[in-house]
Design a protein around this motif. Structure first.
Motif, PDB file in Angstrom:
ATOM      1  N   THR A  78       0.607  -1.185   0.244  1.00 40.93           N
ATOM      2  CA  THR A  78       0.083   0.802   0.092  1.00 40.93           C
ATOM      3  C   THR A  78       1.230   1.034   0.063  1.00 40.93           C
ATOM      4  OG1 THR A  78      -1.593  -1.075   1.484  1.00 40.93           O
ATOM      5  CG2 THR A  78      -1.905   1.013   1.333  1.00 40.93           C
ATOM      6  N   PHE A  79       0.353   2.212  -0.690  1.00 39.62           N
ATOM      7  CA  PHE A  79       1.408   3.197  -1.249  1.00 39.62           C
ATOM      8  C   PHE A  79       0.467   4.506  -0.282  1.00 39.62           C
ATOM      9  CE2 PHE A  79       2.440   0.526  -4.177  1.00 39.62           C
ATOM     10  CZ  PHE A  79       3.960   0.940  -4.562  1.00 39.62           C
ATOM     11  N   SER A  80       1.916   5.622  -0.235  1.00 42.56           N
ATOM     12  CA  SER A  80       1.418   7.057   0.841  1.00 42.56           C
ATOM     13  C   SER A  80      -0.206   7.701  -0.317  1.00 42.56           C
ATOM     14  CB  SER A  80       2.070   7.833   0.847  1.00 42.56           C
ATOM     15  OG  SER A  80       2.961   7.469  -0.102  1.00 42.56           O
ATOM     16  N   ASN A  81      -0.244   7.070  -1.258  1.00 44.54           N
ATOM     17  CA  ASN A  81      -1.474   7.372  -2.712  1.00 44.54           C
ATOM     18  C   ASN A  81      -2.353   6.672  -2.388  1.00 44.54           C
ATOM     19  OD1 ASN A  81      -1.160   5.986  -3.815  1.00 44.54           O
ATOM     20  ND2 ASN A  81      -0.105   7.403  -5.648  1.00 44.54           N
ATOM     21  N   GLY A  82      -2.277   5.882  -1.044  1.00 43.65           N
ATOM     22  CA  GLY A  82      -4.076   4.830  -1.711  1.00 43.65           C
ATOM     23  C   GLY A  82      -3.729   4.132  -2.698  1.00 43.65           C
ATOM     24  N   SER A  83      -2.861   4.447  -3.263  1.00 40.97           N
ATOM     25  CA  SER A  83      -2.645   3.311  -4.529  1.00 40.97           C
ATOM     26  C   SER A  83      -1.903   1.630  -3.775  1.00 40.97           C
ATOM     27  CB  SER A  83      -1.928   3.141  -5.452  1.00 40.97           C
ATOM     28  OG  SER A  83      -2.478   4.448  -6.380  1.00 40.97           O
ATOM     29  N   LYS A  84      -2.425   0.643  -4.541  1.00 46.67           N
ATOM     30  CA  LYS A  84      -2.542  -0.411  -4.269  1.00 46.67           C
ATOM     31  C   LYS A  84      -0.923  -1.626  -4.671  1.00 46.67           C
ATOM     32  CE  LYS A  84      -4.897  -0.926  -0.082  1.00 46.67           C
ATOM     33  NZ  LYS A  84      -5.104  -2.330   0.767  1.00 46.67           N
ATOM     34  N   LEU A  85      -0.305  -2.043  -4.687  1.00 52.00           N
ATOM     35  CA  LEU A  85       0.494  -2.937  -6.124  1.00 52.00           C
ATOM     36  C   LEU A  85       0.393  -4.888  -5.466  1.00 52.00           C
ATOM     37  CD1 LEU A  85       2.479  -3.432  -8.470  1.00 52.00           C
ATOM     38  CD2 LEU A  85       4.159  -3.459  -6.420  1.00 52.00           C
ATOM     39  N   GLU A  86      -0.474  -5.745  -6.445  1.00 52.67           N
ATOM     40  CA  GLU A  86      -0.481  -6.582  -5.997  1.00 52.67           C
ATOM     41  C   GLU A  86       0.050  -7.812  -6.678  1.00 52.67           C
ATOM     42  OE1 GLU A  86      -5.689  -6.124  -5.154  1.00 52.67           O
ATOM     43  OE2 GLU A  86      -5.581  -6.495  -6.532  1.00 52.67           O
TER      44      GLU A  86
END
Length: 126
Positions: A88-96
């Motif tokens: 989970t990135f600080s901008n709200g995006s997630k890398l799955e």
């Protein structure tokens, strides 16, 4: 095993992301004192939608936007087979991440000497 890894990694958070490169089949994230690489499939999501997958045309732009963010948490991708992380990135995006091979589909390396290597074909490491 993945729960133990995530617990250990939590002491390193947040992780600043300096560079992200996608050179099919390898995705690489790097920051000061750490790196993550995967040869598995992956996608970027928000709480509402899939932003892009590894083979979409706009992946380069999306990945560029994640540079200079921070990884603020890690989760387990699936409870069915708990072997892959979600960043989970600080901008709200997630890398799955999705392991698509049994042999070292991802590696998380810290300059402190701590290295985590996925081993999805080894039942005692799941």
């Amino acid at each position: 095993m993945m729960s133990k890894i995530l617990k250990n990694i939590s002491s390193f958070l947040p992780l600043s992301v300096n560079t992200i490169t996608w050179d099919d089949p390898t995705l690489m994230l790097r920051g000061n004192g750490w790196s993550f690489s995967t040869i598995g499939s992956w996608r970027i999501v928000t709480s509402r939608c899939v932003v892009c997958g590894c083979y979409d045309q706009d992946t380069s732009q999306v990945l560029l936007e994640l540079q200079s963010t921070k990884i603020i948490s890690l989760e387990i991708q699936s409870t069915q087979l708990p072997i892959d992380p979600v960043f989970t990135f600080s901008n709200g995006s997630k890398l799955e991440i999705f392991s698509t091979t049994y042999l070292e589909p991802w590696i998380l390396d810290f300059s402190s000497g701590t290295v985590y290597v996925a081993s999805p074909s080894d039942p005692k490491n799941v």
